[in-house]
Design a protein around this motif. Sequence first.
Motif, PDB file in Angstrom:
ATOM      1  N   THR A  81      31.894   9.887 -18.275  1.00  0.00           N
ATOM      2  CA  THR A  81      30.599  10.483 -17.932  1.00  0.00           C
ATOM      3  C   THR A  81      29.481   9.505 -18.255  1.00  0.00           C
ATOM      4  O   THR A  81      29.509   8.838 -19.293  1.00  0.00           O
ATOM      5  CB  THR A  81      30.384  11.788 -18.719  1.00  0.00           C
TER       6      THR A  81
ATOM      7  N   ASP B  95      21.963  17.027 -11.423  1.00  0.00           N
ATOM      8  CA  ASP B  95      20.575  16.595 -11.645  1.00  0.00           C
ATOM      9  C   ASP B  95      19.748  17.780 -12.142  1.00  0.00           C
ATOM     10  O   ASP B  95      19.898  18.905 -11.666  1.00  0.00           O
ATOM     11  CB  ASP B  95      19.952  16.077 -10.348  1.00  0.00           C
TER      12      ASP B  95
ATOM     13  N   ILE C 170      29.562   5.090 -10.006  1.00  0.00           N
ATOM     14  CA  ILE C 170      30.306   5.724  -8.912  1.00  0.00           C
ATOM     15  C   ILE C 170      31.287   4.727  -8.298  1.00  0.00           C
ATOM     16  O   ILE C 170      32.446   5.068  -7.988  1.00  0.00           O
ATOM     17  CB  ILE C 170      29.336   6.279  -7.855  1.00  0.00           C
TER      18      ILE C 170
ATOM     19  N   THR D 184      33.160  12.999 -14.422  1.00  0.00           N
ATOM     20  CA  THR D 184      34.425  12.981 -13.694  1.00  0.00           C
ATOM     21  C   THR D 184      35.453  13.798 -14.458  1.00  0.00           C
ATOM     22  O   THR D 184      35.291  14.082 -15.650  1.00  0.00           O
ATOM     23  CB  THR D 184      34.951  11.544 -13.533  1.00  0.00           C
TER      24      THR D 184
ATOM     25  N   GLU E  16      31.455  14.579 -10.123  1.00  0.00           N
ATOM     26  CA  GLU E  16      30.436  15.624  -9.992  1.00  0.00           C
ATOM     27  C   GLU E  16      29.085  15.051 -10.415  1.00  0.00           C
ATOM     28  O   GLU E  16      28.985  14.368 -11.448  1.00  0.00           O
ATOM     29  CB  GLU E  16      30.802  16.820 -10.871  1.00  0.00           C
ATOM     30  N   LEU E  17      28.056  15.315  -9.625  1.00  0.00           N
ATOM     31  CA  LEU E  17      26.693  14.873  -9.927  1.00  0.00           C
ATOM     32  C   LEU E  17      25.856  16.092 -10.276  1.00  0.00           C
ATOM     33  O   LEU E  17      25.831  17.072  -9.529  1.00  0.00           O
ATOM     34  CB  LEU E  17      26.068  14.151  -8.737  1.00  0.00           C
TER      35      LEU E  17
ATOM     36  N   ILE F 164      26.361  12.192 -14.298  1.00  0.00           N
ATOM     37  CA  ILE F 164      27.461  11.966 -13.370  1.00  0.00           C
ATOM     38  C   ILE F 164      28.740  12.030 -14.206  1.00  0.00           C
ATOM     39  O   ILE F 164      28.918  11.244 -15.145  1.00  0.00           O
ATOM     40  CB  ILE F 164      27.360  10.600 -12.667  1.00  0.00           C
TER      41      ILE F 164
ATOM     42  N   ARG G 294      23.763   4.299 -11.789  1.00  0.00           N
ATOM     43  CA  ARG G 294      24.480   5.408 -11.137  1.00  0.00           C
ATOM     44  C   ARG G 294      25.392   4.869 -10.039  1.00  0.00           C
ATOM     45  O   ARG G 294      26.557   5.266  -9.933  1.00  0.00           O
ATOM     46  CB  ARG G 294      23.486   6.417 -10.555  1.00  0.00           C
TER      47      ARG G 294
ATOM     48  N   ARG H 198      19.897  13.405 -15.817  1.00  0.00           N
ATOM     49  CA  ARG H 198      20.811  13.235 -14.698  1.00  0.00           C
ATOM     50  C   ARG H 198      22.187  12.903 -15.267  1.00  0.00           C
ATOM     51  O   ARG H 198      22.312  12.042 -16.148  1.00  0.00           O
ATOM     52  CB  ARG H 198      20.341  12.094 -13.789  1.00  0.00           C
TER      53      ARG H 198
END
Length: 585
Positions: A466, A437, A413, A446, A434-435, A444, A409, A442
Amino acid sequence: MSAARLFAVCCLIIAPSAISAQSNFHDLLPESTAAVLQIQEPGEILQQFLTHPVINSVYDAGLYDELINDAQRAQIETLQNIIQNITGLPWEDAVKQATSGGVHLAFDPSSEGVLLVLRGDEVVLDKVFDAVLSWLQPLAALSGNPLKKGEYREGIIGYQIQEIRFAKKAGTLVVTNSRDLGRFVLDQLIDPTTHPTFASNKNYQAATVASKPQQHTAWLWADAKLLQQNNGLEQLEQALRQNMLLELLAGGLVNQLAKSPYLTAAIDFDHQHLKLDLTTAHDAEWIPESRQYYFGADANGSAPSLLLPTNTIASISMYRDFSPWWLLAPDLYDDDVNEGIAQADTTLSTFFSGKDFGLDILGALEPGAQLVVTDNQFADDAPQPDIIFPAFAIVGTLQNSETMQAELRRIFISFVGFLNVVSAMEGNPQLDIELVDSKKDRLITTSFIPPPAGQPISVQYNFSPTILFKDDKLILSSTRLLAEKLRDGNHEAEPAKRNGNRANWTTNSHLTLLAGPLATILRKNREILITNNMLENSSDREEAETQIDLLISMIQLTNALDITIESTSKQLALSFELKFQPDSK
């Protein structure tokens, strides 16, 4: 007309009807035979070919006229008419009956001889032979190489044009470029006990038991010494040492080819599919340490199930242990490639916060990976570019999920931040992040910041990079929608059955390419394809449209292309299967 061309003409006259196995064909061949080709049910293959939807489309599109000039077409039609007139049968039926006993090809290195043996109904074969002879004789005379003939033994009449010799006996036609090989075969036709024969070849016997020639449209056996001629395997090995991707895809095959005493190739063809199956012997002891990444330490590594979400264009699944593949690069690649790997290692180590890429990052993955490529889908409110790129995702399994999720993660990022810096320097759109959970996964993701109103939508808007973690699964996707689709659905394909039985076969690699979604994304990009065709080929728009539409139409005639690598403890098989659309009738 050269001897090589005459021999090719003789083969082409008969080849469309294919080759059928005879139980005693190997009794006609010398012990030194190094290759044998057999094709089943000649008449059926001819019928399947002539009525195939793809062939009909070739005619309809005018491609047949482009491939064969007027003179060649006239010669073919003349021969067909002669066969019909002499046999009193439609030429397709005449050829079917004349080859009902099979057609066979063989190669004998000791005599440098190529052999063609055709068997069929004796009466019809004699008539077809007379028809071909009446057509061939004036052509040979015009070329300055008139037909010669003479008696061999027991009334067998032999014919010769330059180095090409042919004769027939009791429903069997023999064509060869070698006098010694021709005499050997004729002697065996007269008395099968005259000479020791190829029937005693142990490797050939083992291959026929394992591969069952009679179950295939066509079947080839080749001795390993043919594979080793002209340094073919050495050249392949050198190509692998210069290309990491090629090594990753096919490196494990080379050692088996080098050690196997034989290679077989089986072809199956009908309106449903065309399949080529290459098979060698297989032994775990032949695998060097540097290539155990390909099969696994026990040579039994199995690829994950193929992923086939809706609108899949291509999907690949393979067993590979990526960490040793990377770490043992000095044993696999030449100096230039290893220099590039060393530079990449330094860069990647910095990028991954000092962790070793091969040992710590690739080593954190279980062997095996999946890649899926799909038609790109866009949310209703998302900007849609004029050029549509496919969406793609890589799926792997983490060994230490909790530890590696947090690490990956952070790396993802950081990577997005790096892309934004580079994009800002070049004036390109920025990625928002954007995260998400939940208890089960989970994510993450974009997305590019929407462009100002009235501004063109660049190709970058095909992507919303992603990364998604679900249990021990890692999904790295070019778009959020594809990552979520892979997370939410069960897209694993049922394992295909090999010759009706998967009990002893392990799938090492599987690639499938699906024609329908491929044609769909080509249609979405039709305008840009037409423009590129006009620019590259200096063609007008109408011609470019015709070529692009023909390409899409030809793709739609097929259903899928499958490529697989499978093995047992004793065999290794590389298969290519082109599946056609079901007949419309």
